[in-house]
Structures are given as C-alpha cells and as structure tokens.
Design an enzyme around this catalytic site. Structure first.
Site, PDB file in Angstrom:
ATOM      1  N   ASP A  41      52.390   6.402 136.331  1.00  0.00           N
ATOM      2  CA  ASP A  41      51.217   7.139 135.856  1.00  0.00           C
ATOM      3  C   ASP A  41      51.521   8.576 135.120  1.00  0.00           C
ATOM      4  OD1 ASP A  41      52.784   8.602 138.131  1.00  0.00           O
ATOM      5  OD2 ASP A  41      50.763   8.897 139.143  1.00  0.00           O
ATOM      6  N   ASP A  89      56.717  13.896 134.231  1.00  0.00           N
ATOM      7  CA  ASP A  89      56.731  15.235 134.442  1.00  0.00           C
ATOM      8  C   ASP A  89      58.208  16.020 134.267  1.00  0.00           C
ATOM      9  OD1 ASP A  89      56.167  18.140 134.881  1.00  0.00           O
ATOM     10  OD2 ASP A  89      55.072  17.703 136.836  1.00  0.00           O
ATOM     11  N   PHE A 142      48.412  20.664 135.896  1.00  0.00           N
ATOM     12  CA  PHE A 142      48.265  19.708 137.110  1.00  0.00           C
ATOM     13  C   PHE A 142      47.042  18.796 137.057  1.00  0.00           C
ATOM     14  CE2 PHE A 142      47.620  18.186 141.405  1.00  0.00           C
ATOM     15  CZ  PHE A 142      48.914  17.530 141.394  1.00  0.00           C
ATOM     16  N   ARG A 159      42.107  10.406 143.536  1.00  0.00           N
ATOM     17  CA  ARG A 159      42.777   9.214 143.072  1.00  0.00           C
ATOM     18  C   ARG A 159      41.832   8.438 142.277  1.00  0.00           C
ATOM     19  NH1 ARG A 159      48.200   8.959 144.258  1.00  0.00           N
ATOM     20  NH2 ARG A 159      48.860   9.671 146.278  1.00  0.00           N
TER      21      ARG A 159
HETATM   22  P1  XMP Z   1      58.604  14.176 138.155  1.00  0.00           P
HETATM   23  O1  XMP Z   1      58.465  15.417 138.119  1.00  0.00           O
HETATM   24  O2  XMP Z   1      59.757  13.464 138.834  1.00  0.00           O
HETATM   25  O3  XMP Z   1      57.135  13.938 138.785  1.00  0.00           O
HETATM   26  O4  XMP Z   1      58.547  13.494 136.594  1.00  0.00           O
HETATM   27  C1  XMP Z   1      56.799  12.436 138.598  1.00  0.00           C
HETATM   28  C2  XMP Z   1      55.615  12.385 139.788  1.00  0.00           C
HETATM   29  O5  XMP Z   1      55.179  13.523 139.991  1.00  0.00           O
HETATM   30  C3  XMP Z   1      53.812  13.624 140.558  1.00  0.00           C
HETATM   31  N1  XMP Z   1      53.018  14.532 139.302  1.00  0.00           N
HETATM   32  C4  XMP Z   1      51.797  14.682 139.275  1.00  0.00           C
HETATM   33  N2  XMP Z   1      50.875  14.266 140.181  1.00  0.00           N
HETATM   34  N3  XMP Z   1      49.109  15.483 138.764  1.00  0.00           N
HETATM   35  C5  XMP Z   1      49.719  14.642 140.067  1.00  0.00           C
HETATM   36  O6  XMP Z   1      48.688  14.189 140.565  1.00  0.00           O
HETATM   37  C6  XMP Z   1      50.051  15.820 138.152  1.00  0.00           C
HETATM   38  O7  XMP Z   1      49.812  16.650 137.276  1.00  0.00           O
HETATM   39  C7  XMP Z   1      51.626  15.284 138.333  1.00  0.00           C
HETATM   40  N4  XMP Z   1      52.590  15.839 137.743  1.00  0.00           N
HETATM   41  C8  XMP Z   1      53.437  14.935 138.417  1.00  0.00           C
HETATM   42  C9  XMP Z   1      53.523  12.148 140.079  1.00  0.00           C
HETATM   43  O8  XMP Z   1      53.306  11.488 141.452  1.00  0.00           O
HETATM   44  C10 XMP Z   1      54.742  11.559 139.247  1.00  0.00           C
HETATM   45  O9  XMP Z   1      54.777  10.166 139.660  1.00  0.00           O
HETATM   46 MG    MG Z   2      53.513   8.759 140.759  1.00  0.00          MG
END
Ligand code: XMP
Ligand code: MG
Length: 180
Positions: free
Chosen positions: A100, A103, A152, A165
């Site tokens: 999805d 980050d 976010f 979701r």
């Molecule tokens: P990282 O930081 O490991 O994070 O790349 C990836 C996972 O973190 C969640 N994520 C978010 N979920 N809104 C969300 O609902 C956001 O803006 C967001 N940023 C990170 C997500 O589960 C993703 O797989």
């Molecule tokens: Mg995720």
C-alpha cells in the site's frame, strides 16, 4: 455517522486510483509475460490496491499473502514482526510484492529479506503510495502509483487504528479525529 465526514481532504481520488491500477497492471503484464509471477499482498493495508491491480492483470499469475507489521497508531515502532508467510513455494519464481505505502521502507525491506531466503528468481516491488521524503532504508519500487507528501493518510486499505480502510479514496483525517 458517515466516515467520509472525518476526512479533511482527498489526496488521491477513487477515479485516479482505478485509472492508475489499470496502467500499472498493463505494465506488469507486459514485463512479466511468460514468467507467471507470484504477486504477494502484505496484509492488511495492501488489500484494496492488490485486488484492483490483480483484476486488471491479463497474464497467468498466482497470488499469496504475508503479514508484517511495524506500526501502532500513526507512529513507527521500528520493529517489524512477520506473523504469516506465503504458502506458495517461491523458489526460482518471479515475485512482486504489492504494498500500500512505502514510508521509512523498514517494513518492506524486512519483508524482502525474509522472502529472499526462499530463493526466488527475482523480487520487485509495486506500491500504491510512496513517501520518499521519509525513507530511512534504501528501497525503490519498480512500479509506483502516486508519490505523496509526508502526511498520514487513510483509505483504500490504509487505516487509522484499524478504521477507514474501506474508504474508496486516499485522504487525510481531520486533526480532531486524533484527539477523539
Ligand atoms: P514503513 O515505514 O516501514 O511503513 O515503510 C510502511 C507501513 O507503515 C504503514 N504506514 C501507514 N499507514 N497511513 C497508514 O495508514 C500512512 O500514512 C502510513 N505510512 C506508513 C503501512 O502499514 C505501511 O505498510
Ligand atoms: Mg501496510
């Protein structure tokens, strides 16, 4: 109570997402012709994107799931826990992880490392959303839906404490929702 009323602004519309899924699916179908790729969906956030993308694929493929988590609420814990692994043998297969959002990149790089242990022929990434300004580990998706700013976001599979979701678009919550 209508969950749409909790949204301050829409970042990526339903129409834009649907359109982009078609384009990405066409690209992947061309790139993986005769390779019968395994598309892997990290639960739960990627479910909506994964379904839309797979439906538009025109080549033989199979899909499977993985469950990895690193987030509680809006804050990254930096700890990645993998609680479900794909049951499809990945040895010598072409794998595409369909995520999805990327980050910091920590979750996905942990997933990639785990799947590499199975000996796939290749692993590539497709993500609906990319927040490149937040990257903590080097990671680049071969297929990206939309690059977004560091906000976010919720909707189209993405949650805030497991809710929102089911929104058909990607949006930003009103600040008061976090203090409810
Ligand atoms: P990282 O930081 O490991 O994070 O790349 C990836 C996972 O973190 C969640 N994520 C978010 N979920 N809104 C969300 O609902 C956001 O803006 C967001 N940023 C990170 C997500 O589960 C993703 O797989
Ligand atoms: Mg995720």
């Amino acid at each position: 109570m209508n969950i749409n009323l909790d949204i301050e602004k829409i970042l990526v519309s339903e129409e834009a997402i649907v359109q982009r899924c078609k384009v990405l699916a066409k690209q992947i179908s061309e790139d993986y012709e005769d390779k019968k790729p395994i598309l892997i969906c990290p639960l739960k956030g990627a479910v909506s994107f994964f379904a839309h993308l797979c439906e538009q694929m025109t080549i033989p493929m199979v899909y499977d799931f993985i469950k990895a988590s690193s987030y509680a609420g809006t804050q990254s814990t930096g700890i990645v826990n993998i609680s479900y692994m794909p049951t499809t043998p990945l040895k010598d297969r072409h794998v595409i992880i369909v995520e999805d959002i990327i980050d910091t990149g920590r979750t996905l790089s942990a997933v990639v490392e785990e799947l590499k242990k199975e000996g796939p022929a290749s692993i590539e990434l497709a993500c609906l959303l990319d927040k490149p300004s937040m990257r903590k580990v080097p990671l680049e998706a071969k297929y990206t839906g939309f690059v977004i700013p560091n906000e976010f976001v919720v909707g189209f599979g993405l949650d805030y404490n497991e809710e929102y979701r089911n929104l058909p678009y990607v949006g930003v919550l009103k600040p008061e929702v976090y203090t409810k």
